[in-house]
Design a protein around this motif. Structure first.
Motif, PDB file in Angstrom:
ATOM      1  N   LEU A  16     -14.677  24.942  18.735  1.00 16.75           N
ATOM      2  CA  LEU A  16     -15.622  24.211  19.576  1.00 16.75           C
ATOM      3  C   LEU A  16     -15.382  22.711  19.551  1.00 16.75           C
ATOM      4  N   GLY A  17     -14.706  22.209  18.511  1.00 17.26           N
ATOM      5  CA  GLY A  17     -14.482  20.773  18.399  1.00 17.26           C
ATOM      6  C   GLY A  17     -13.139  20.304  18.928  1.00 17.26           C
ATOM      7  N   ILE A  18     -12.241  21.233  19.306  1.00 21.11           N
ATOM      8  CA  ILE A  18     -10.906  20.842  19.752  1.00 21.11           C
ATOM      9  C   ILE A  18     -10.946  19.997  21.028  1.00 21.11           C
ATOM     10  N   PRO A  19     -11.757  20.347  22.064  1.00 21.69           N
ATOM     11  CA  PRO A  19     -11.802  19.487  23.255  1.00 21.69           C
ATOM     12  C   PRO A  19     -12.242  18.057  22.934  1.00 21.69           C
ATOM     13  N   VAL A  58     -11.673  16.446  20.155  1.00 24.09           N
ATOM     14  CA  VAL A  58     -10.510  15.791  19.554  1.00 24.09           C
ATOM     15  C   VAL A  58      -9.548  15.337  20.645  1.00 24.09           C
ATOM     16  N   ALA A  59      -9.294  16.210  21.630  1.00 24.61           N
ATOM     17  CA  ALA A  59      -8.385  15.861  22.729  1.00 24.61           C
ATOM     18  C   ALA A  59      -8.899  14.668  23.521  1.00 24.61           C
ATOM     19  N   SER A  60     -10.221  14.566  23.694  1.00 29.69           N
ATOM     20  CA  SER A  60     -10.778  13.440  24.448  1.00 29.69           C
ATOM     21  C   SER A  60     -10.619  12.123  23.712  1.00 29.69           C
ATOM     22  N   ASN A  61     -10.456  12.171  22.399  1.00 26.19           N
ATOM     23  CA  ASN A  61     -10.277  10.955  21.606  1.00 26.19           C
ATOM     24  C   ASN A  61      -8.823  10.519  21.510  1.00 26.19           C
ATOM     25  N   PHE A  62      -7.903  11.478  21.493  1.00 25.99           N
ATOM     26  CA  PHE A  62      -6.484  11.150  21.310  1.00 25.99           C
ATOM     27  C   PHE A  62      -5.674  11.207  22.606  1.00 25.99           C
ATOM     28  N   GLY A  63      -6.157  11.895  23.640  1.00 25.96           N
ATOM     29  CA  GLY A  63      -5.330  12.139  24.802  1.00 25.96           C
ATOM     30  C   GLY A  63      -4.524  13.414  24.615  1.00 25.96           C
ATOM     31  N   ALA A  64      -4.025  13.980  25.703  1.00 26.92           N
ATOM     32  CA  ALA A  64      -3.393  15.301  25.661  1.00 26.92           C
ATOM     33  C   ALA A  64      -2.117  15.314  24.826  1.00 26.92           C
ATOM     34  N   ILE A  65      -1.197  14.380  25.102  1.00 23.36           N
ATOM     35  CA  ILE A  65       0.111  14.396  24.419  1.00 23.36           C
ATOM     36  C   ILE A  65      -0.055  14.189  22.921  1.00 23.36           C
ATOM     37  N   LEU A  66      -0.835  13.191  22.537  1.00 25.90           N
ATOM     38  CA  LEU A  66      -1.019  12.901  21.115  1.00 25.90           C
ATOM     39  C   LEU A  66      -1.733  14.050  20.408  1.00 25.90           C
ATOM     40  N   SER A 126     -11.059  12.193  36.581  1.00 26.42           N
ATOM     41  CA  SER A 126     -10.348  10.920  36.498  1.00 26.42           C
ATOM     42  C   SER A 126     -10.262  10.389  35.079  1.00 26.42           C
ATOM     43  N   GLU A 127     -11.088  10.935  34.176  1.00 21.95           N
ATOM     44  CA  GLU A 127     -11.076  10.463  32.798  1.00 21.95           C
ATOM     45  C   GLU A 127     -10.038  11.178  31.942  1.00 21.95           C
ATOM     46  N   PHE A 128      -9.403  12.198  32.480  1.00 26.15           N
ATOM     47  CA  PHE A 128      -8.366  12.905  31.731  1.00 26.15           C
ATOM     48  C   PHE A 128      -7.132  12.025  31.626  1.00 26.15           C
ATOM     49  N   GLY A 135      -8.689  23.217  24.056  1.00 27.02           N
ATOM     50  CA  GLY A 135      -8.678  21.771  23.896  1.00 27.02           C
ATOM     51  C   GLY A 135      -8.276  21.031  25.150  1.00 27.02           C
ATOM     52  N   LEU A 136      -7.138  21.384  25.732  1.00 25.88           N
ATOM     53  CA  LEU A 136      -6.622  20.637  26.876  1.00 25.88           C
ATOM     54  C   LEU A 136      -7.407  20.917  28.155  1.00 25.88           C
ATOM     55  N   LEU A 137      -7.707  22.206  28.414  1.00 27.25           N
ATOM     56  CA  LEU A 137      -8.453  22.518  29.631  1.00 27.25           C
ATOM     57  C   LEU A 137      -9.899  22.040  29.539  1.00 27.25           C
ATOM     58  N   GLY A 138     -10.483  22.115  28.343  1.00 26.41           N
ATOM     59  CA  GLY A 138     -11.838  21.588  28.182  1.00 26.41           C
ATOM     60  C   GLY A 138     -11.878  20.090  28.409  1.00 26.41           C
ATOM     61  N   TYR A 139     -10.889  19.380  27.880  1.00 37.79           N
ATOM     62  CA  TYR A 139     -10.805  17.935  28.089  1.00 37.79           C
ATOM     63  C   TYR A 139     -10.541  17.610  29.557  1.00 37.79           C
TER      64      TYR A 139
END
Length: 511
Positions: free
Chosen positions: A88-91, A93-101, A246-248, A312-316
């Motif tokens: 539940l927390g992975i998205p 994390v992705a929103s804080n680091f960005g997809a690639i990182l 647009s925030e992705f 993570g990625l699709l949720g973000y």
């Protein structure tokens, strides 16, 4: 002809093992490699191993009692031990680091998880022990290490229980708000969080007091249903929403904050945490060899990582920087529709409610076993006194003494079970930020189990057994690399915990 017993000369410090034949395994149709200690020649805390094996493998609805597991089945058990509330927390994390990182960090933790599992197997071969506590005691010869190891494992299990109670509180609030068409602040007192957490605690009490995990075998089905429905919902949401968020950001987000990012990273450490179950799962394999377990671990990690990347990625990509540490709170009924919204939340309510007793089972039993380890001397003294009184006391006296002992053990079992769960329920009432629990659980307990203790064990065992005499330069480099990882583990704990309490307010940062 090789000797049956391992010799010091036959030891390889990189493989972390001895050379020997295992005729028993040859008769069974397989054999361990010459550079490892076979499972049937290991010593460990059998009570703890049985407890954890029951709470992971044999609690599966498809797993028969006392059945040995194949490599594919073991990989499923590893995946099930790893994937849980952390997803539940992975998205977030992705929103804080960005997809690639996020992908890079996930791959690094993936590799570190495999390495730490390998280091535990090497430590097993070095010490001829098969339990965190027994390996630690073999190295340091003092009970303080037993306390440290058991506390970390207990915190890991009970921390997950606390997370599940918090998730239950959040999802129950979602459902109540939806059906009553009110906000949380407008709800009457009997629909507030403390009330329904108290109710669910009372309903769960009979399941928490079970002494046999076999009575909880059905809960794995609900855990799989929860993860499956959650992953499907994330995919459904992504393709359902027409406009691109647009925030992705594939690279570092515009609102990147190093403190907030470091505070969220322990969620990934929590997501790959399973090593406290390594030895029980290893001994539960049909062919328990180091290579087979590593293979199963890699397969299990791949299965879990696939779910993590999807969620993570699709949720973000769907919700951008508006994601909460508990991803369920980011989902609105307008996005998914009323029916799917209710089904999703009900699934998680049932899942977290019914899987909690299984995880609590392992943490509670480990706590009881730790107490028993420190009361062994008292039991020895009682036995000695009993022998001295043999000629003076009647048989009825000993029957009464035995009955009293059984009653005291039952009181201790029920008292510890109820007391631990009351503490968890109180924590769930007052701790509403799931991100804080993820941080403390991941950076302290899970980091210690996944990286800190395996590297610590290997470093000290190599010192004791080989006296720092390396046969090649690559072996020395590997040892230095493990030492560096031990230092990184300590620094990471300090940074992540510190950043959790000094980061800016999430709401302000998101605005």
């Amino acid at each position: 002809m090789r000797p049956n017993k391992p010799s010091q000369d036959a030891f390889d410090e990189v493989q972390g093992s001895y050379s020997m034949d295992d005729q028993f395994n040859v008769q069974e149709g397989y054999r361990n490699s010459y550079d490892e200690i076979p499972a049937n020649q290991l010593s460990g805390d059998e009570a703890l191993e049985k407890s954890f094996m029951q709470s992971t493998g044999q609690s599966s609805i498809w797993q028969k009692k006392a059945q040995k597991t194949s490599i594919p089945m073991t990989s499923v058990i590893v995946m099930k031990s790893m994937v849980g509330v952390g997803i539940l927390g992975i998205p977030y994390v992705a929103s804080n680091f960005g997809a690639i990182l996020t992908i890079i960090i996930l791959m690094i933790i993936f590799c570190l998880g495999i390495l730490s599992s390998s280091l535990l197997l090497k430590s097993k071969n070095l010490s001829k022990r098969s339990n965190f506590s027994t390996i630690g005691f073999y190295i340091f010869k003092h009970k303080w290490i037993i306390i440290v190891v058991n506390v970390m494992i207990i915190l890991s299990n009970l921390g997950v229980c606390l997370s599940e109670l918090i998730i239950f509180g959040d999802t129950a609030s979602n459902l109540i708000n939806y059906f009553t068409d009110r906000t949380t602040d407008d709800q009457p007192f009997y629909l507030k969080r403390p009330v329904f957490l108290t109710v669910i605690s009372i309903l769960l009490l009979p399941f928490l007091l079970v002494k046999s995990i076999e009575k909880l075998r059905f809960v794995s089905l609900f855990a799989i249903l929860s993860i499956s429905s959650f992953s499907c919902l994330v995919v459904y949401n992504f393709f359902r929403i027409d406009q691109t968020n647009s925030e992705f950001s594939w690279w570092i987000p515009d609102n990147f904050n190093i403190k907030r990012a470091l505070a969220s990273m322990p969620t990934l450490i929590l997501a790959f945490n399973w090593q406290f179950n390594l030895f029980p799962i290893y001994k539960g394999m049909a062919q328990p060899t180091d290579q087979n377990l590593v293979t199963s671990t890699i397969l299990g990690f791949c299965q879990g990582s696939f779910l993590y990347l999807i969620v993570g990625l699709l949720g973000y990509a769907t919700y951008g920087t508006n994601i909460q540490p508990n991803f369920l709170l980011s989902i609105d009924e307008e996005d998914v529709g009323a029916t799917l919204f209710v089904i999703l939340n009900l699934t998680f309510v049932f899942s977290t409610t019914l899987t909690l007793p299984v995880i609590f089972f392992g943490g509670r039993n480990n706590f009881i076993q730790m107490i028993k380890q420190f009361t062994e001397n008292k039991k020895v003294n009682i036995s000695a006194k009993k022998k001295l009184l043999d000629n003076q006391q009647t048989e009825q006296y000993y029957k009464d003494l035995l009955q009293f002992k059984k009653k005291s053990q039952a009181i201790r079992f029920y008292g510890i079970s109820i007391g631990l769960f009351i503490l968890l329920a109180i924590g769930a009432v007052f701790i509403k930020n799931l991100g804080t629990v993820y941080n403390l659980l991941g950076s302290v307990a899970c980091n210690a189990i996944q990286l800190g203790l395996p590297t610590l064990f290997y470093v000290f065992l190599v010192k004791q057994v080989k006296k720092m005499k390396f046969r090649s330069y690559s072996n020395k480099l590997f040892y230095v690399f493990v030492c560096v990882l031990l230092g990184v583990s300590i620094i990471l704990t300090f940074l992540c915990v510190t950043c959790e309490f000094i980061q800016p307010e999430k709401e302000v940062a998101d605005d």
